[in-house]
Design an enzyme around this catalytic site. Structure first.
Site, short mmCIF file in Angstrom:
data_model
loop_
_atom_site.label_atom_id
_atom_site.label_comp_id
_atom_site.label_asym_id
_atom_site.label_seq_id
_atom_site.Cartn_x
_atom_site.Cartn_y
_atom_site.Cartn_z
N TRP A 179 44.07 33.60 45.08
CA TRP A 179 43.37 33.18 43.88
C TRP A 179 41.97 33.75 43.83
O TRP A 179 41.27 33.60 42.85
CB TRP A 179 43.25 31.65 43.78
CG TRP A 179 44.16 30.97 42.79
CD1 TRP A 179 44.68 29.72 42.96
CD2 TRP A 179 44.64 31.42 41.51
NE1 TRP A 179 45.46 29.38 41.87
CE2 TRP A 179 45.45 30.40 40.96
CE3 TRP A 179 44.47 32.59 40.78
CZ2 TRP A 179 46.09 30.52 39.73
CZ3 TRP A 179 45.11 32.72 39.55
CH2 TRP A 179 45.90 31.70 39.04
N HIS A 226 39.61 29.91 43.56
CA HIS A 226 39.58 28.71 44.39
C HIS A 226 38.33 27.88 44.13
O HIS A 226 38.38 26.65 44.11
CB HIS A 226 39.66 29.10 45.87
CG HIS A 226 41.06 29.31 46.35
ND1 HIS A 226 41.98 28.28 46.41
CD2 HIS A 226 41.71 30.42 46.77
CE1 HIS A 226 43.13 28.75 46.86
NE2 HIS A 226 43.00 30.04 47.07
N ASP A 283 41.60 30.67 53.83
CA ASP A 283 41.97 32.08 53.84
C ASP A 283 41.26 32.85 54.94
O ASP A 283 41.80 33.81 55.47
CB ASP A 283 41.65 32.71 52.48
CG ASP A 283 42.81 32.59 51.51
OD1 ASP A 283 43.96 32.58 51.95
OD2 ASP A 283 42.56 32.49 50.30
N ARG A 313 42.73 31.55 58.58
CA ARG A 313 44.06 32.03 58.97
C ARG A 313 43.99 33.31 59.82
O ARG A 313 44.94 33.62 60.53
CB ARG A 313 44.92 32.27 57.73
CG ARG A 313 44.43 33.42 56.86
CD ARG A 313 45.13 33.45 55.52
NE ARG A 313 46.49 33.94 55.62
CZ ARG A 313 47.25 34.27 54.57
NH1 ARG A 313 46.78 34.10 53.35
NH2 ARG A 313 48.47 34.72 54.73
N HIS A 322 50.56 29.14 53.19
CA HIS A 322 49.89 29.43 51.93
C HIS A 322 50.86 29.73 50.80
O HIS A 322 50.42 29.98 49.68
CB HIS A 322 48.94 30.61 52.10
CG HIS A 322 47.76 30.33 52.98
ND1 HIS A 322 46.46 30.30 52.51
CD2 HIS A 322 47.67 30.07 54.31
CE1 HIS A 322 45.63 30.03 53.51
NE2 HIS A 322 46.35 29.90 54.61
N HIS A 340 42.35 23.84 49.57
CA HIS A 340 42.82 25.21 49.39
C HIS A 340 44.27 25.27 48.90
O HIS A 340 44.59 26.00 47.97
CB HIS A 340 42.70 25.98 50.70
CG HIS A 340 43.04 27.43 50.57
ND1 HIS A 340 42.14 28.37 50.14
CD2 HIS A 340 44.20 28.10 50.80
CE1 HIS A 340 42.72 29.57 50.12
NE2 HIS A 340 43.98 29.42 50.51
N ASP A 351 46.29 27.21 45.87
CA ASP A 351 47.31 28.24 46.12
C ASP A 351 48.61 27.98 45.37
O ASP A 351 49.24 28.90 44.84
CB ASP A 351 47.63 28.32 47.61
CG ASP A 351 46.74 29.31 48.36
OD1 ASP A 351 45.98 30.05 47.72
OD2 ASP A 351 46.80 29.32 49.61
N HIS A 378 52.47 32.96 44.58
CA HIS A 378 52.50 32.25 45.86
C HIS A 378 53.76 31.41 45.98
O HIS A 378 53.97 30.73 46.98
CB HIS A 378 51.26 31.36 46.02
CG HIS A 378 50.10 32.09 46.59
ND1 HIS A 378 49.69 31.95 47.89
CD2 HIS A 378 49.27 33.00 46.03
CE1 HIS A 378 48.64 32.74 48.10
NE2 HIS A 378 48.38 33.39 46.99
N HIS A 395 50.10 41.18 43.12
CA HIS A 395 49.60 39.94 43.71
C HIS A 395 48.08 39.88 43.65
O HIS A 395 47.50 38.86 43.27
CB HIS A 395 50.07 39.82 45.16
CG HIS A 395 49.84 38.46 45.75
ND1 HIS A 395 50.87 37.56 45.97
CD2 HIS A 395 48.71 37.83 46.16
CE1 HIS A 395 50.38 36.45 46.49
NE2 HIS A 395 49.06 36.59 46.61
N ASP A 401 45.56 37.25 41.94
CA ASP A 401 44.58 36.57 42.80
C ASP A 401 43.15 36.75 42.31
O ASP A 401 42.37 35.80 42.30
CB ASP A 401 44.67 37.11 44.23
CG ASP A 401 45.75 36.44 45.06
OD1 ASP A 401 46.33 35.44 44.60
OD2 ASP A 401 46.01 36.92 46.19
#
Length: 303
Positions: free
Chosen positions: A20, A25, A61, A64, A76, A144, A148, A154, A181, A185
């Site tokens: 995103w 976000h 994010d 991770r 996610h 988060h 997502d 997603h 993607h 995002d």
């Protein structure tokens, strides 16, 4: 994005990249902050030392890609093995592996690899036996993941959630090359917001809140949380994943992957899909606010 392609996915999602995007976000965080009740404001402010939700919304994010957070990478998303563009749909038993996915992460049932025991993120937020940092991290995961799960790609397996659909944005040269993607995002949202900063997200969130209160979303918002309560386990998260996934067939890839592959999607494609992206951000923020209110209510019942 199953195990077979984790290495490939990791290369695509380089450290510093955000699902995103930072703006998306943060927008969800700002909207959610507006809908926090008194108890939720106290709880979140305590755990985050007064830092607004928007400022921690992209933490997961970055986390991770650390050694400590590597276990969370598969949480996610959920990979719907559907039949785009003819039939979209999420089936938990088919699409969510034993190690978990975003639906079970939000529902709070997944395995913490460090202890090997089932845990719940909501429970961890409220667990006084944990350190404040651990409880804060659980809160940041929830913030988060509720963002997502509203991003359609997603919730889709095809082409690694659109990561292998190469497109361009604003031209046809090498510098314009990206993937679908990433378009969802960041490109669509940053163009909508008019920037890539927290200030841009704040401005966007204010217009979204106005539409939730008295504009185009006023009569829709009740349906966004009609799935039930946090006590329903996977009920709400699965419904939210299904809601986002439907747009893969109706908007994101309405004519299939080949119809957009190699195309500049900054024009007509953007104009068609930007209302969907904005609506999904509104859903994420509104749901998150009410979800945190419910968690805070559970905290009060402990007293």
């Amino acid at each position: 994005m199953k195990t077979a392609v984790l290495a490939f996915s990791a290369a695509l999602f380089a450290p510093g990249a955000y699902s995103w995007g930072l703006v998306g976000h943060a927008t969800v965080g700002y909207v959610a902050q507006h809908y926090l009740d008194g108890a939720a404001k106290i709880l979140t402010s305590h755990l985050l030392d007064g830092v607004p939700l928007a400022n921690v919304a992209s933490w997961a994010d970055s986390f991770r890609y650390t050694d400590a957070g590597a276990f969370s990478a598969h949480l996610h998303y959920i990979d719907a093995h559907d039949q785009v563009p003819n039939k979209c749909g999420v089936k938990l038993e088919r699409d969510c592996p034993p190690e978990g996915c975003i639906v079970t992460a939000i529902a709070n049932y997944w395995i913490e690899v460090l202890t090997g025991r089932p845990v719940t993120q909501t429970s961890r937020i409220l667990d006084d036996k944990l350190s404040k940092e651990e409880r804060a991290n659980a809160l940041k995961f929830v913030v988060h993941f509720l963002g997502d799960i509203t991003q359609p790609l997603h919730t889709e397996n095809l082409d690694v959630g659109g990561n292998t659909i190469t497109v361009t944005w604003g031209g046809n040269d090498a510098a314009s090359k990206t993937n679908l993607h990433a378009v969802w995002d960041t490109k669509i949202v940053e163009t909508l917001a008019g920037g890539s900063t927290l200030a841009a997200a704040d401005t966007l969130s204010k217009s979204i809140i106005t539409d939730i209160e008295s504009g185009i979303y006023k009569d829709q918002k009740e349906s966004w949380t009609s799935c039930g309560s946090i006590k329903r386990g996977t009920g709400c998260p699965k419904a939210w994943a299904q809601d986002a996934n439907q747009f893969v067939c109706t908007n994101v890839l309405v004519d299939g992957a080949d119809a957009v592959r190699g195309q500049d999607v900054s024009g007509a494609y953007y104009e068609k899909n930007v209302p969907i992206a904005r609506q999904q951000l509104a859903k994420g923020g509104y749901r998150l606010g009410l979800w945190l209110n419910a968690i805070a209510k559970a905290e009060q019942k402990k007293c």
